[in-house]
Design an enzyme around this catalytic site. Structure first.
Site, short mmCIF file in Angstrom:
data_model
loop_
_atom_site.label_atom_id
_atom_site.label_comp_id
_atom_site.label_asym_id
_atom_site.label_seq_id
_atom_site.Cartn_x
_atom_site.Cartn_y
_atom_site.Cartn_z
N HIS A 124 0.71 -1.24 -0.09
CA HIS A 124 0.07 -0.09 0.08
C HIS A 124 0.75 1.18 0.06
O HIS A 124 1.80 1.26 0.83
CB HIS A 124 -0.88 0.10 1.36
CG HIS A 124 -1.98 -1.12 1.30
ND1 HIS A 124 -2.19 -1.62 2.46
CD2 HIS A 124 -2.43 -1.96 0.38
CE1 HIS A 124 -2.91 -2.85 2.36
NE2 HIS A 124 -3.19 -3.08 0.96
N LYS A 153 4.62 5.93 7.96
CA LYS A 153 4.03 5.21 9.16
C LYS A 153 5.11 4.65 9.94
O LYS A 153 6.28 4.38 9.44
CB LYS A 153 3.39 3.92 8.33
CG LYS A 153 2.33 4.07 7.30
CD LYS A 153 1.74 2.87 6.64
CE LYS A 153 0.69 3.22 5.70
NZ LYS A 153 0.37 1.64 5.04
N ASP A 207 -6.42 -6.45 -2.57
CA ASP A 207 -4.98 -6.44 -2.68
C ASP A 207 -4.64 -7.54 -3.87
O ASP A 207 -3.68 -7.46 -4.74
CB ASP A 207 -4.28 -7.00 -1.44
CG ASP A 207 -4.02 -5.95 -0.34
OD1 ASP A 207 -4.14 -4.91 -0.81
OD2 ASP A 207 -4.01 -6.25 0.68
#
Length: 205
Positions: free
Chosen positions: A62, A72, A175
């Site tokens: 992602h 992140k 996905d």
């Protein structure tokens, strides 16, 4: 805390110092000052996520549009995952390269993935619990994916779980339908290295 930059620029591994006694363990899994010194800017925390995954669950790859992207800071508080960063920045000298860190409840490492990088992980144990500190909130219109089994990327995913049993990757429908890296580039979905560098320069301002 030990900090190591990965082979994908903009991604770092953080290994905390653990303090244990008969009662258990204490550690600082995020420290703002060492983080900012290593990365070059503070983490602007806007959202915190938690995911729990069965053994074999494969999430990602992602990434988000830049600007603003979504950086992140990730750790695994229970179980174990192989956490992978992929350079999806078009024009980057390391475009298409990946690197990985084992996140588990033994070494209790964390990984930081800066804006413009792709993120994926494979759960190696049932109920593996992953926590993310994110620099931006969820933006469904600006978030995309690349197929984690794309042979052109060639991620070396584990085939056995933490207990030695065989692993079969389990992907979400989204996905599983994600394009390859080359397809995503042709579709104009990938961030550019230049846009990422300009955005990071504004953060370091």
């Amino acid at each position: 805390m030990q900090i190591r930059e990965l082979s994908v620029p903009g991604a770092y591994e953080f290994t905390p110092r653990q303090h244990g006694d008969p009662r258990g363990v204490f550690l600082e899994w995020f420290k703002a000052d060492p983080f900012a010194e290593a990365v070059g800017h503070p983490l602007d925390l806007r959202q915190a996520n938690c995911s729990v995954s069965a053994a074999g669950v494969l999430r990602g790859v992602h990434f988000a549009d830049v600007p603003p992207g979504q950086a992140k800071y990730v750790t695994c508080t229970k179980g174990a995952v192989l956490d992978v960063v992929v350079d999806v920045r078009v024009g980057s000298p390391t475009f298409g390269r990946w690197d990985a860190v084992l996140l588990d409840d033994v070494d209790r490492r964390a990984i930081y993935l800066g804006e413009g990088l792709g993120h994926s992980f494979l759960s190696l144990e049932d109920d593996s619990t992953v926590l993310y500190l994110c620099s931006t909130g969820y933006n469904p219109g600006g978030e995309h994916g690349v197929h984690p089994l794309d042979p052109a990327i060639g991620i070396d995913w584990p085939t056995t779980a933490r207990d030695g049993s065989p692993l079969t990757p389990q992907l979400s429908d989204k996905d599983a339908a994600a394009p390859t890296l080359a397809e995503a580039e042709r579709q104009g979905l990938l961030p550019t290295h230049a846009a990422v560098e300009a955005y990071l320069a504004s953060l370091r301002g």
